[in-house]
Design a protein around this motif. Structure first.
Motif, PDB file in Angstrom:
ATOM      1  N   ARG A 147       0.854  -1.179   0.000  1.00 49.34           N
ATOM      2  CA  ARG A 147       0.000   0.000   0.000  1.00 49.34           C
ATOM      3  C   ARG A 147       0.891   1.231   0.000  1.00 49.34           C
ATOM      4  O   ARG A 147       1.455   1.602   1.028  1.00 49.34           O
ATOM      5  N   ASP A 148       1.052   1.834  -1.156  1.00 51.80           N
ATOM      6  CA  ASP A 148       1.939   2.983  -1.301  1.00 51.80           C
ATOM      7  C   ASP A 148       1.195   4.233  -0.849  1.00 51.80           C
ATOM      8  O   ASP A 148       0.426   4.827  -1.606  1.00 51.80           O
ATOM      9  N   GLY A 149       1.402   4.628   0.398  1.00 51.23           N
ATOM     10  CA  GLY A 149       0.710   5.787   0.935  1.00 51.23           C
ATOM     11  C   GLY A 149       1.390   7.100   0.644  1.00 51.23           C
ATOM     12  O   GLY A 149       0.864   8.164   0.991  1.00 51.23           O
ATOM     13  N   SER A 150       2.572   7.048   0.013  1.00 48.30           N
ATOM     14  CA  SER A 150       3.277   8.290  -0.288  1.00 48.30           C
ATOM     15  C   SER A 150       2.572   9.050  -1.395  1.00 48.30           C
ATOM     16  O   SER A 150       1.806   8.492  -2.180  1.00 48.30           O
ATOM     17  N   LEU A 151       2.862  10.335  -1.476  1.00 45.11           N
ATOM     18  CA  LEU A 151       2.243  11.184  -2.482  1.00 45.11           C
ATOM     19  C   LEU A 151       3.277  12.215  -2.940  1.00 45.11           C
ATOM     20  O   LEU A 151       3.904  12.871  -2.112  1.00 45.11           O
ATOM     21  N   ASP A 152       3.470  12.314  -4.250  1.00 43.88           N
ATOM     22  CA  ASP A 152       4.437  13.262  -4.802  1.00 43.88           C
ATOM     23  C   ASP A 152       3.817  14.655  -4.801  1.00 43.88           C
ATOM     24  O   ASP A 152       3.428  15.190  -5.857  1.00 43.88           O
ATOM     25  N   LYS A 153       3.749  15.254  -3.613  1.00 48.11           N
ATOM     26  CA  LYS A 153       3.025  16.514  -3.460  1.00 48.11           C
ATOM     27  C   LYS A 153       3.618  17.626  -4.302  1.00 48.11           C
ATOM     28  O   LYS A 153       2.890  18.422  -4.903  1.00 48.11           O
ATOM     29  N   LEU A 154       4.951  17.716  -4.336  1.00 47.12           N
ATOM     30  CA  LEU A 154       5.586  18.775  -5.115  1.00 47.12           C
ATOM     31  C   LEU A 154       5.253  18.621  -6.599  1.00 47.12           C
ATOM     32  O   LEU A 154       4.924  19.603  -7.274  1.00 47.12           O
ATOM     33  N   LEU A 155       5.319  17.387  -7.071  1.00 45.76           N
ATOM     34  CA  LEU A 155       5.051  17.145  -8.488  1.00 45.76           C
ATOM     35  C   LEU A 155       3.606  17.448  -8.845  1.00 45.76           C
ATOM     36  O   LEU A 155       3.332  18.175  -9.813  1.00 45.76           O
ATOM     37  N   ILE A 156       2.657  16.919  -8.071  1.00 42.28           N
ATOM     38  CA  ILE A 156       1.254  17.041  -8.457  1.00 42.28           C
ATOM     39  C   ILE A 156       0.728  18.465  -8.294  1.00 42.28           C
ATOM     40  O   ILE A 156      -0.299  18.813  -8.871  1.00 42.28           O
ATOM     41  N   SER A 157       1.413  19.291  -7.525  1.00 44.27           N
ATOM     42  CA  SER A 157       0.984  20.684  -7.391  1.00 44.27           C
ATOM     43  C   SER A 157       1.776  21.615  -8.284  1.00 44.27           C
ATOM     44  O   SER A 157       1.230  22.548  -8.886  1.00 44.27           O
ATOM     45  N   ALA A 158       3.102  21.349  -8.404  1.00 41.54           N
ATOM     46  CA  ALA A 158       3.957  22.270  -9.169  1.00 41.54           C
ATOM     47  C   ALA A 158       3.793  22.082 -10.670  1.00 41.54           C
ATOM     48  O   ALA A 158       3.864  23.066 -11.428  1.00 41.54           O
ATOM     49  N   LEU A 159       3.570  20.855 -11.128  1.00 42.70           N
ATOM     50  CA  LEU A 159       3.510  20.618 -12.571  1.00 42.70           C
ATOM     51  C   LEU A 159       2.335  21.346 -13.226  1.00 42.70           C
ATOM     52  O   LEU A 159       2.536  22.109 -14.183  1.00 42.70           O
ATOM     53  N   PRO A 160       1.083  21.156 -12.771  1.00 42.84           N
ATOM     54  CA  PRO A 160      -0.007  21.913 -13.399  1.00 42.84           C
ATOM     55  C   PRO A 160       0.145  23.422 -13.215  1.00 42.84           C
ATOM     56  O   PRO A 160      -0.179  24.191 -14.141  1.00 42.84           O
ATOM     57  N   ALA A 161       0.627  23.862 -12.042  1.00 43.19           N
ATOM     58  CA  ALA A 161       0.787  25.302 -11.821  1.00 43.19           C
ATOM     59  C   ALA A 161       1.816  25.898 -12.769  1.00 43.19           C
ATOM     60  O   ALA A 161       1.632  27.008 -13.300  1.00 43.19           O
ATOM     61  N   THR A 162       2.907  25.167 -12.994  1.00 47.76           N
ATOM     62  CA  THR A 162       3.930  25.664 -13.923  1.00 47.76           C
ATOM     63  C   THR A 162       3.378  25.772 -15.339  1.00 47.76           C
ATOM     64  O   THR A 162       3.612  26.769 -16.041  1.00 47.76           O
ATOM     65  N   MET A 163       2.639  24.759 -15.765  1.00 51.83           N
ATOM     66  CA  MET A 163       2.087  24.791 -17.123  1.00 51.83           C
ATOM     67  C   MET A 163       1.009  25.875 -17.250  1.00 51.83           C
ATOM     68  O   MET A 163       0.849  26.468 -18.316  1.00 51.83           O
ATOM     69  N   LEU A 164       0.296  26.120 -16.182  1.00 54.12           N
ATOM     70  CA  LEU A 164      -0.665  27.225 -16.209  1.00 54.12           C
ATOM     71  C   LEU A 164       0.063  28.557 -16.360  1.00 54.12           C
ATOM     72  O   LEU A 164      -0.415  29.467 -17.049  1.00 54.12           O
ATOM     73  N   GLY A 165       1.224  28.682 -15.726  1.00 54.65           N
ATOM     74  CA  GLY A 165       2.031  29.884 -15.907  1.00 54.65           C
ATOM     75  C   GLY A 165       2.533  30.021 -17.332  1.00 54.65           C
ATOM     76  O   GLY A 165       2.554  31.131 -17.891  1.00 54.65           O
ATOM     77  N   VAL A 166       2.951  28.915 -17.928  1.00 59.73           N
ATOM     78  CA  VAL A 166       3.368  28.949 -19.333  1.00 59.73           C
ATOM     79  C   VAL A 166       2.201  29.366 -20.223  1.00 59.73           C
ATOM     80  O   VAL A 166       2.373  30.136 -21.182  1.00 59.73           O
TER      81      VAL A 166
END
Length: 813
Positions: A332-351
């Motif tokens: 049960r992989d309870g980890s979450l790539d928080k930086l990735l899942i928040s920064a990636l869409p936000a960065t592309m929205l900035g682009v």
């Protein structure tokens, strides 16, 4: 267990429970329990366990149930066909179909890299579908509306709501770049909506933590197969999993993390959202850069190429995120790539914001003519999808060749075929939207012929629409063959029907009805051939459409000008009919969705499609409808544990149709000690006929055989008239009898008899409980289970709480 009907009188073995799980289309607890007075004892409005009102306190009075089990009904239909907003899922059909392709990977031995490659290819095809949907929204909003129609005085004259965008008025929004920047709000809102729906359902399904600690499936055994790649689960039956025995390899559905896709879905959602924003940004930047390059010498000249390089780098990051991690099921992989899942869409929205500013910058001499510059997205996507499907076919063939099985659908090519169907559905839906909007904006003219106010959508969409009539004509051949085969099969089965019932005075009409029902039910077994024909023809015709649009640069009718008169006529006819068909298809989707939103019965009908299609977790596309089994399987697992743990009693898990699939998945999640206290009764089950053939890595012959050894006993009932259920084909093994019991008689009586004075209906897939064999087999299963391990005892405090909660309509059970 002998094939003859067992003694219906059960031996005393202590407390017993029959947990009923309904199939596709849902069922009410009143119908399942055959009692209008039912009480919800645990669960919520979405999924719950019910009992008859008289059975709420069954644990307190075991003496009442010496000769029968306590019936309980698990109702999960609201997971797929609940409120009206779920009708919108109909528009996500291509996403659901491509997600199915992920789970259709052939069962194999070894070849870990090929297995991982298969998963990567399916995820890439899924990514192209997201880009395709976004590109279609850009085509409608940016190209057809803001660029072509708003730039045409004739088109604007008929649509006053576009007047402020008209160049004739010379307003601030009249420049093409600013019109495009404003129109970009539409596809951006679509991407945000998809992100919101996926995030909302993710919170309700994937993000719900499964049982931990002493809960089912927490044991681990070392794997014996290939080492999985980065985040990639080993093949079914070949890698590490939860198990009680350190040397036993658990099936894929028995792994602790199988029903917990929290991390993967979050990563894919971020990547697909970012890809949608990038698609919009690329369309804006391509148009503005094309103008700046033609104007020459302006201060904005270097900004366009710089933005495009940035977008290319961002696209590479998105591809890396999609390809680098698959499902992790061994724990049960309870980890979450928080930086990735928040920064990636936000960065592309900035682009995207930078692209909007760049396009909206003042360019006084810019005039919009023809189609939107740089609009090659549909051609690039079509080429990418064809290439990915071809590689997927080769990969699936290699996997299947290592461990072939004659029952596997399409010799292991079911996944690539379904992936091709997903691409075809996506093309029809997006092309239908573009064609319909172009027809609406162009009035009486034909888009793409140069006669109207607008040029129309890209020529590739017209070519793709034109091949639809050809595909339908080709489909007439297998449909006709199947029709003839069915008629012949009915005639062949007619004498057999009369011999089985032993009727001396046969009724020709009755015989035709029964034989026809059996012959029609056999059509399910020919589905792989039909799917193969459709997908193969779609691939070849799609490649032809790409080649035709690329070489001619014109719509089919214009490209055929000057050729033979017959060719011209065929091209014009195909173009007209195809344009009408894709428009009709889009309208049907909208109409069905609207009807399902308002009509509960229609919503339930559409829910049947989701019952089958959304059983599997979202492993390929995060915007697909959510997996209801990630709620239903833990529900069933916990209910089994709570009963066997608190009472030590016997339990028959009784699953009909899709409910049998949920029951099998729940059994695989149990500990060994609990599994061996459970009897499995399935009827009308598609476990082998559909799931075993189409999903061989998870429900193949070896997995079903292992399931029969893990439960204490298993019986499967089936009919020849059932188009969905069938035998599971698990043979006798030592002291374990054959699992299948059938085919059962259907109808129960050929004509009128003393026991059946009225004509008996042909039941097909429904009402298995109406057959006396059902009760007899259930009794036999209970008799084979070991007696209750501990006496049934309840404290006075528990009893009082049970009675109080039961009287209010709920209890914790």
């Amino acid at each position: 267990m002998s094939p003859e009907t067992p003694d219906p009188e059960p031996r005393s073995g202590g407390a017993a429970l029959e947990l009923l799980v309904h199939g596709v289309g849902g069922a009410t607890p009143q119908k399942m329990l055959d009692d209008p007075r039912t009480v919800r004892i645990t669960g919520d409005e979405t999924a719950a366990v019910y009992r008859r009102a008289d059975d709420v306190d069954a644990e307190l009075h075991p003496e009442r149930y010496e000769g029968r089990p306590v019936p309980e009904a698990y109702c999960w239909s609201n997971l797929t066909s609940g409120n009206g907003s779920r009708a919108l899922w109909l528009l996500l059909l291509p996403f659901m179909v491509i997600n199915l392709a992920h789970w259709m990977r052939p069962a194999t031995k070894g070849l870990g890299r090929s297995q991982r490659l298969y998963g990567v290819l399916v995820r890439l095809v899924a990514l192209t579908l997201t880009v395709l949907l976004t590109a279609a929204a850009c085509e409608v909003a940016l190209d057809l509306t803001a660029w072509q129609c708003a730039g045409s005085a004739r088109c604007v004259a008929d649509r006053s709501w576009l007047g402020f965008l008209s160049p004739e008025r010379g307003g601030w929004w009249s420049q093409p770049g600013r019109r495009l920047a404003l129109a970009a709000v539409v596809p951006t809102a679509l991407v945000v909506l998809l992100w919101y729906l996926s995030n909302r359902t993710w919170s309700a399904y994937e993000a719900q933590r499964p049982p931990t600690g002493g809960a089912p499936g927490t044991e681990r055994a070392p794997g014996t197969g290939e080492a999985p790649g980065i985040g990639e689960a080993p093949a079914a039956g070949e890698g590490g999993a939860a198990s009680d025995d350190p040397v036993t390899v658990r099936p894929a559905l028995g792994r602790p993390g199988f029903w917990y896709g929290r991390r993967l879905v979050a990563r894919l959602r971020a990547a697909h959202t970012a890809a949608g924003f990038l698609t919009i940004a690329a369309a804006l930047t391509a148009a503005a850069t094309d103008h700046d390059r033609g104007a020459g010498g302006g201060p904005l000249d270097p900004l366009g190429p710089l933005l495009q390089v940035t977008q290319a780098g961002c696209a590479a990051v998105v591809l890396w995120v999609v390809c680098s991690r698959g499902r992790s099921e061994r724990k049960r992989d309870g980890s979450l790539d928080k930086l990735l899942i928040s920064a990636l869409p936000a960065t592309m929205l900035g682009v995207l914001a930078l692209a909007v500013v760049h396009a909206a910058w003042s360019r006084p001499g810019w005039v919009s003519t023809g189609g939107l510059p740089g609009n090659l997205s549909f051609l690039v996507l079509a080429l990418a999808q064809i290439a990915l499907i071809v590689v997927l076919v080769v990969t699936a063939h290699v996997l299947h060749r290592r461990a072939p099985h004659r029952r596997v659908a399409m010799r292991g090519l079911g996944g690539p075929a379904v992936a091709m169907l997903a691409c075809a559905l996506g093309g029809v839906m997006t092309g239908g939207v573009a064609q319909r909007v172009a027809d609406w904006l162009d009035g009486d003219a034909t888009p793409g012929t140069g006669e109207g106010a607008i040029v129309g959508p890209p020529v590739l969409l017209s070519w793709q629409a034109s091949v639809i009539p050809v595909l339908l004509v080709l489909l007439l051949i297998p449909v006709a063959v199947l029709g003839i085969r069915t008629v012949r099969a009915a005639r062949r089965l007619a004498p057999q029907v009369e011999r089985e019932y032993g009727e001396e005075t046969a009724d020709a009409l009755r015989t035709r009805q029964v034989a026809g029902a059996r012959a029609t039910a056999e059509l399910t077994d020919y589905a792989p051939r039909l799917v193969g024909t459709i997908s193969g023809a779609s691939l070849l015709l799609g490649a032809g459409a790409v080649a035709g649009s690329w070489l001619s640069g014109q719509v089919p009718g214009e490209a055929a000008r000057g050729t033979d008169s017959f060719v011209e006529s065929v091209a014009d006819t195909a173009q007209s009919i195809g344009s009408w068909l894709v428009g009709l298809g889009f309208l049907l989707f909208v109409t069905w969705g609207r009807r399902a939103y308002r009509d509960a019965s229609a919503r339930r009908t559409i829910g049947i499609l989701w019952d089958v299609g959304t059983f599997w977790p979202r492993a390929a596309h995060p915007f697909a409808p959510p997996c209801y089994a990630e709620r239903a399987v833990p529900d069933l697992t916990w209910r089994i544990l709570s009963w066997t743990g608190r009472t030590g009693g016997r339990l028959v898990l009784s699953g009909h149709s899709q409910g049998s699939v949920l029951a099998a998945a729940a059994v695989w999640q149990l500990r060994s000690a609990t599994r061996h206290r459970v009897a499995l009764l399935t009827y009308g089950s598609p476990l082998e006929r559909l799931y075993g053939r189409w999903f061989p890595a998870y429900f193949g012959a070896e997995q079903l055989r292992q399931l029969s050894t893990e439960v204490h006993c298993w019986r499967n009932l089936w009919r020849s008239t059932d188009p969905i259920g069938g035998p599971v084909r698990v043979p006798e093994d030592g002291d374990r009898p054959e699992v299948d019991r059938g085919p059962l008689k259907d109808p129960l009586a050929y004509g009128r008899t003393m026991l059946h004075p009225l004509p008996e209906p042909i039941l097909g897939h429904s009402d298995y409980q109406a057959d006396p064999v059902f009760a007899a087999e259930r009794t036999a299963l209970l008799d084979r289970l070991p007696p209750a391990a501990v006496p049934t005892q309840r404290t006075e405090k528990e009893a009082g709480a049970q009675r109080a909660q039961g009287s209010s309509g709920r209890s914790s059970a």
